[in-house]
Design an enzyme around this catalytic site. Structure first.
Site, PDB file in Angstrom:
ATOM      1  N   ASP A 107      -2.859 -10.575  -2.437  1.00 51.71           N
ATOM      2  CA  ASP A 107      -3.419 -10.100  -1.178  1.00 51.71           C
ATOM      3  C   ASP A 107      -4.898  -9.772  -1.372  1.00 51.71           C
ATOM      4  O   ASP A 107      -5.322  -9.396  -2.463  1.00 51.71           O
ATOM      5  CB  ASP A 107      -2.659  -8.843  -0.750  1.00 51.71           C
ATOM      6  CG  ASP A 107      -2.923  -8.436   0.690  1.00 51.71           C
ATOM      7  OD1 ASP A 107      -2.085  -8.729   1.554  1.00 51.71           O
ATOM      8  OD2 ASP A 107      -3.969  -7.793   0.946  1.00 51.71           O
ATOM      9  N   HIS A 116       0.814  -1.222   0.000  1.00 49.73           N
ATOM     10  CA  HIS A 116       0.000   0.000   0.000  1.00 49.73           C
ATOM     11  C   HIS A 116       0.850   1.276   0.000  1.00 49.73           C
ATOM     12  O   HIS A 116       0.321   2.366  -0.264  1.00 49.73           O
ATOM     13  CB  HIS A 116      -0.926   0.036   1.217  1.00 49.73           C
ATOM     14  CG  HIS A 116      -2.002  -0.999   1.202  1.00 49.73           C
ATOM     15  ND1 HIS A 116      -2.852  -1.175   0.132  1.00 49.73           N
ATOM     16  CD2 HIS A 116      -2.370  -1.922   2.131  1.00 49.73           C
ATOM     17  CE1 HIS A 116      -3.694  -2.161   0.400  1.00 49.73           C
ATOM     18  NE2 HIS A 116      -3.416  -2.640   1.594  1.00 49.73           N
TER      19      HIS A 116
END
Length: 342
Positions: A161, A124
């Site tokens: 993910d 992220h």
């Protein structure tokens, strides 16, 4: 197949009481790996911390300085989800250093495949922002290091993910030499990763997003990786494949709503290993991202490592399947395949 593993022991000092991204995650992984029969065949390598120069391959100097300075003032939060302690900067350097060191070992020919057992995670983190538990983009740093220091031209990053890796996507969105593939739950944090997000400028057509709804399970993932994404990956002809290996798509994970199993993650690893055999002499590096049920995370990492060592391994699933039935997403995947040109 020769497989190396690196582990950042300093991760234990990166800790915020009550936070889901906690040291017990990686401790459970290492405990499980050390009990796995494959462990004795793995080569564990000592990894040097990433240098500031390594971080600057993908991150703005202001971001590196901001994380370092916040850690020195810590404990504090960089956003509502992302914490730092006085030890976090060093732990993040060690995590990125493990990613680079495993990549180096594979590219130097000391191993065919490798796994970086690391935290904090990274996918992220954008070039100039920490978010979503992530401080620095470990996979992006490894990819750019491979290009700048090892002469690799094309790198494929595959992210499974449960959350979309917005940071990795942003870093390479206009870069035709790094293809980014993400299969993730949607809607879910951070809200990016739609089908229409496919790259920009010179990088147009080298970002592939497959958002899937809550309730999607192993069978759909087998089709996604085996039928939809495989031809796209082979067409790109990567010289190195990196896995952003997050395991929060497991059905037991508290942060997602997908229905993957430990066996499902083994199948994903087996499929991507076959891509690497076709494209890049088996060169495949997995880097740990999410996964917040310690038992599911540990069993799924162990399954992945078994497959990296022996793709034909009969991997046990100590947890088993989820209750109930998976969502039928066949019609939706038909549309995905048409959109991606697979």
């Amino acid at each position: 197949m020769r497989t190396v593993i690196a582990y950042n022991e300093s991760h234990r000092e990166h800790f915020s009481p009550g936070h889901v991204e906690r040291p017990e995650r990686l401790d459970a992984v290492m405990t499980r790996l050390e009990k796995n029969p494959t462990w004795k065949y793995l080569r564990r390598i000592d990894a040097a911390p990433a240098t500031e120069r390594d971080l600057l391959l993908v991150h703005a100097s202001e971001h590196v300085r901001a994380v370092r300075d916040a850690a020195e003032r810590g404990p504090t939060r960089l956003d509502p989800d992302t914490y730092v302690t006085p030890a976090s900067y060093r732990a993040a350097l060690d995590a990125a250093g493990c990613a680079v060191s495993v990549t180096r070992a594979v590219l130097d020919g000391h191993a065919a495949r490798g796994f970086a057992a690391i935290r904090p995670p990274g996918h992220h983190a954008t070039a100039d922002r920490a978010m979503g538990f992530c401080l620095f983009s470990n996979a992006s740093i490894a990819a750019r290091w491979a290009q700048n220091e090892a002469g690799v031209d094309r790198v494929l990053i595959v992210d499974f993910d449960v959350h979309h890796g917005n940071g990795t996507q942003d870093i390479f969105y206009e870069d035709p030499r790094v293809a980014y593939v993400s299969v993730h739950q949607s809607p879910l944090y951070p809200g990016t990763g739609q089908l229409r997000e496919c790259g920009r400028g010179a990088g147009d057509g080298t970002t592939y997003n497959v958002p899937v709804p809550s309730g999607t399970g192993d069978a759909a993932y087998e089709r996604i990786f085996g039928s939809i994404l495989r031809p796209l990956a082979l067409r790109f002809r990567p010289e190195l494949i990196l896995l952003s290996a997050g395991y929060d798509a497991h059905w037991k994970d508290p942060l997602g709503g997908l229905r993957l199993t430990t066996s499902g993650f083994a199948s994903i690893a087996r499929e991507i290993a076959s891509w690497s055999d076709v494209c890049c002499d088996g060169r495949l590096v997995a880097l740990m991202e999410g996964g917040y049920d310690a038992d599911a995370l540990a069993s799924s990492v162990a399954a992945t490592v078994e497959v990296l060592y022996d793709p034909e391994a009969d991997v046990a699933d100590p947890i088993g399947p989820p209750p109930g039935s998976d969502m039928d997403v066949d019609a939706y995947l038909d549309d995905v395949a048409a959109h991606l040109g697979a």
